[in-house]
Design an enzyme around this catalytic site. Sequence first.
Site, PDB file in Angstrom:
ATOM      1  N   THR A  29     -44.594  37.104 -19.109  1.00 26.35           N
ATOM      2  CA  THR A  29     -44.727  38.226 -18.179  1.00 26.35           C
ATOM      3  C   THR A  29     -43.997  39.448 -18.722  1.00 26.35           C
ATOM      4  OG1 THR A  29     -42.715  37.734 -16.937  1.00 26.35           O
ATOM      5  CG2 THR A  29     -44.724  36.561 -16.261  1.00 26.35           C
ATOM      6  N   GLU A  76     -27.415  42.263 -15.072  1.00 31.23           N
ATOM      7  CA  GLU A  76     -26.152  42.436 -14.351  1.00 31.23           C
ATOM      8  C   GLU A  76     -25.028  42.960 -15.243  1.00 31.23           C
ATOM      9  OE1 GLU A  76     -28.918  40.347 -12.252  1.00 31.23           O
ATOM     10  OE2 GLU A  76     -28.013  39.395 -14.008  1.00 31.23           O
ATOM     11  N   HIS A  79     -41.402  40.683 -17.590  1.00 27.98           N
ATOM     12  CA  HIS A  79     -39.974  40.572 -17.279  1.00 27.98           C
ATOM     13  C   HIS A  79     -39.117  40.863 -18.516  1.00 27.98           C
ATOM     14  CE1 HIS A  79     -36.450  39.204 -15.093  1.00 27.98           C
ATOM     15  NE2 HIS A  79     -36.137  38.421 -16.116  1.00 27.98           N
TER      16      HIS A  79
END
Length: 163
Positions: free
Chosen positions: A93, A60, A95
């Site tokens: 993962t 973000e 991510h």
Amino acid sequence: MADARRAPLKDQTDISGARALIVEARFYDDLQDALLDGAVAELKAAGLTHDVITVPGALEIPAAVAIAVDAAAANGKPYDAVIALGCVIRGDTIHFEIVSQESSRALMDLAVSRKLPLGNGILTVNTEAQAWARARASELNKGGDAARAALAMLRIKRRLARA
């Protein structure tokens, strides 16, 4: 502790009175406090004022930078430099790779397209111990490093604008 591999920059162009924006991802609160402390100390030492915007995570940060920079300029109070702070710790993962690469790429796109002095202090580490070593001002002080990078780019921008 200063990194002995890094020579100090010699450009002393006056940037006092400039305005900086820190956008921080508060995913790891205590780590973030250390990063923020390092960045704020550098800004104060250089005579800058600053605002802090907090976002949920590193992905973000670029959008918040774009929104805040546009809003500040529209209000006649533009930011002269931006510091991005956060931490991404590798998990099991992909991510980690996505967040690390996309946040860095988007910040670089913003810096280049908007000619925005920006310091990227988003840590990308394998362990929490590595994150702490990089976040603490008494160790690698990556929050301070990110602020110094933004300040160095601001000095370059100001010096070349006067040339």
